[in-house]
Design a protein around this motif. Structure first.
Motif, PDB file in Angstrom:
ATOM      1  N   THR A 134       0.890  -1.036   0.337  1.00  0.00           N
ATOM      2  CA  THR A 134      -0.166  -0.175  -0.285  1.00  0.00           C
ATOM      3  C   THR A 134       0.438   1.379   0.131  1.00  0.00           C
ATOM      4  OG1 THR A 134       0.251   0.093   2.250  1.00  0.00           O
ATOM      5  CG2 THR A 134      -2.029  -1.391   1.505  1.00  0.00           C
ATOM      6  N   ASP A 136       0.733   5.031   0.585  1.00  0.00           N
ATOM      7  CA  ASP A 136       0.000   6.994   0.778  1.00  0.00           C
ATOM      8  C   ASP A 136       0.458   7.718   0.511  1.00  0.00           C
ATOM      9  OD1 ASP A 136      -0.832   4.938   2.941  1.00  0.00           O
ATOM     10  OD2 ASP A 136      -0.533   5.881   4.644  1.00  0.00           O
ATOM     11  N   TYR A 156      -0.909  -3.269  -6.080  1.00  0.00           N
ATOM     12  CA  TYR A 156      -0.634  -2.292  -5.091  1.00  0.00           C
ATOM     13  C   TYR A 156      -2.055  -1.037  -4.547  1.00  0.00           C
ATOM     14  CZ  TYR A 156       0.643   1.221  -7.758  1.00  0.00           C
ATOM     15  OH  TYR A 156       0.547   2.563  -9.805  1.00  0.00           O
ATOM     16  N   SER A 157      -2.388  -1.038  -3.285  1.00  0.00           N
ATOM     17  CA  SER A 157      -3.223  -0.025  -3.270  1.00  0.00           C
ATOM     18  C   SER A 157      -2.450   1.508  -2.458  1.00  0.00           C
ATOM     19  CB  SER A 157      -4.091  -0.578  -1.758  1.00  0.00           C
ATOM     20  OG  SER A 157      -4.747  -1.601  -2.599  1.00  0.00           O
ATOM     21  N   PHE A 159      -3.620   5.141  -0.780  1.00  0.00           N
ATOM     22  CA  PHE A 159      -4.640   5.809   0.325  1.00  0.00           C
ATOM     23  C   PHE A 159      -3.702   7.457  -0.097  1.00  0.00           C
ATOM     24  CE2 PHE A 159      -4.657   1.255   1.214  1.00  0.00           C
ATOM     25  CZ  PHE A 159      -5.357   1.360   2.114  1.00  0.00           C
ATOM     26  N   SER A 183      -7.966   4.713  -2.325  1.00  0.00           N
ATOM     27  CA  SER A 183      -8.943   4.532  -1.129  1.00  0.00           C
ATOM     28  C   SER A 183      -8.366   5.967   0.138  1.00  0.00           C
ATOM     29  CB  SER A 183      -8.433   3.499  -0.032  1.00  0.00           C
ATOM     30  OG  SER A 183      -9.195   2.827  -0.704  1.00  0.00           O
ATOM     31  N   ARG A 223      -7.144   5.105   5.820  1.00  0.00           N
ATOM     32  CA  ARG A 223      -5.688   4.709   6.585  1.00  0.00           C
ATOM     33  C   ARG A 223      -5.959   6.325   7.264  1.00  0.00           C
ATOM     34  NH1 ARG A 223      -0.885   2.336   4.357  1.00  0.00           N
ATOM     35  NH2 ARG A 223      -1.863   0.209   5.136  1.00  0.00           N
ATOM     36  N   TRP A 248      -0.478  -1.623   9.169  1.00  0.00           N
ATOM     37  CA  TRP A 248       0.395  -2.347   8.412  1.00  0.00           C
ATOM     38  C   TRP A 248       1.061  -2.987   9.695  1.00  0.00           C
ATOM     39  CZ3 TRP A 248      -0.058   4.222   8.973  1.00  0.00           C
ATOM     40  CH2 TRP A 248       0.547   3.699   9.522  1.00  0.00           C
ATOM     41  N   ILE A 271       0.567  -6.380   5.732  1.00  0.00           N
ATOM     42  CA  ILE A 271      -0.002  -4.818   5.250  1.00  0.00           C
ATOM     43  C   ILE A 271       1.699  -4.858   5.176  1.00  0.00           C
ATOM     44  CG2 ILE A 271      -1.202  -3.111   4.715  1.00  0.00           C
ATOM     45  CD1 ILE A 271      -3.719  -4.697   6.398  1.00  0.00           C
ATOM     46  N   LEU A 307      -4.611  -6.726  -2.020  1.00  0.00           N
ATOM     47  CA  LEU A 307      -5.194  -6.163  -0.569  1.00  0.00           C
ATOM     48  C   LEU A 307      -7.418  -6.166  -0.891  1.00  0.00           C
ATOM     49  CD1 LEU A 307      -6.269  -6.041   2.217  1.00  0.00           C
ATOM     50  CD2 LEU A 307      -5.711  -3.348   1.538  1.00  0.00           C
TER      51      LEU A 307
END
Length: 311
Positions: A134, A136, A156-157, A159, A183, A223, A248, A271, A307
């Motif tokens: 993830t 950020d 991957y994600s 945030f 997200s 998050r 995480w 994570i 995820l």
């Protein structure tokens, strides 16, 4: 199967003829039944190529062709890994589960109140040797990252926080088009426990609105900045559509990994956090960070999974 009944005949001299006719008719009826589908079991068997149908046996030529395709695909993956400076080819994650695992709040991460709130967790319950990557914030918008992750097929994600992505929504639209889920990481990346409930609502629900407006979909994952939250944080997040709060277990940098757990290691379902950062903040690029995290993950025998397939 059509039944044939023998008509009674009192004439003795015709018994033999009637018997011959009856035998012929029964034989024909049996043949007709076979031609109609070889009985009830065959009529219930799915046609070839449909779910439940038995796979046709592979002949030597088909098996050889399949092996050749797999060999070429592996060679192509190895070539891409070399191109991006990876010492090993990333492992491929297994197919996601048909039913997502039940995720609950990690012990010690609960808030006061006890009502049902979005779970807060650092790992997803699974026995598979997979982890989740993830990223950020969104400050660094490195086009090399998009190409690298697409070519390597590493999920991957993201945030994101509006205050750092608003100068280039197009970069994240491109990312989203490549299959990345965007997200919520709040509007301005503030320390949420220090804010009133109304201020937290503006930060969290305001970012929900921004993402829906610019990217067409309201997030379900959130998050909190720095991983800090309180009961109001979770209640507000839930009120505007948040279903889960992934934190995480490890954090990746271009030159090292940092760990939450005492054993300083990866575990199934962990994570991994990193950030959209560049050389202004790191001694390296985002591509360098990916090389570091993938070396760690692959050396330890793990694959990176998506995820959102599990949460």
């Amino acid at each position: 199967m059509q039944l044939v009944r023998q008509k009674e005949n009192s004439v003795t001299k015709r018994h033999r003829t009637a018997g011959v006719v009856l035998a012929a008719l029964l034989t024909g009826a049996a043949a007709s039944g076979c031609a109609d589908g070889a009985g009830e079991a065959d009529r219930q068997r799915p046609p070839a190529g449909q779910p439940g149908a038995a796979a046709a046996p592979e002949g030597p030529a088909a098996a050889a062709a399949k092996a050749e395709r797999l060999k070429r695909a592996q060679a192509a993956r190895a070539a891409v890994a070399r191109k991006w400076g990876l010492a090993k080819v990333p492992l491929v994650a297994p197919a996601p589960p048909a039913v997502k695992p039940r995720v609950t709040t990690r012990e010690g991460f609960e808030v006061e109140g006890g009502e049902a709130l979005p779970p807060v967790f650092t790992a997803v319950p699974t026995k598979e040797r997979i982890v989740f990557l993830t990223m950020d914030d969104g400050a660094e918008k490195d086009p090399e990252l998009l190409r690298m992750m697409t070519e390597l097929k590493i999920p991957y994600s993201a945030f994101i926080s509006d205050y750092v992505v608003s100068d280039d929504y197009g970069y994240f639209k491109d990312m989203q088009a490549r299959g990345v889920t965007l997200s919520n990481h709040t509007l301005n990346h503030r320390y949420l426990p220090g804010l009133s409930k109304a201020e937290q609502r503006r930060e969290i629900c305001g970012e929900q609105d921004k993402i829906e407006k610019h990217f067409g979909k309201r997030p379900t994952l959130f998050r909190p900045p720095y991983g800090n939250y309180n009961g109001d944080t979770l209640r507000v997040a839930q009120s505007c559509g948040i279903k889960a709060v992934p934190l995480w277990a490890a954090e990746a940098f271009p030159d090292r990994m940092e760990w939450r757990e005492w054993d300083q290691d990866l575990h199934p379902g962990d994570i991994i956090l990193t950030h959209f950062r560049g050389r202004e903040d790191w001694d390296g690029s985002m591509a360098d960070m990916v090389r570091r995290v993938m070396k760690t993950v692959t050396d330890k025998g793990y694959a990176v999974a998506r995820l959102e397939d599990y949460v």
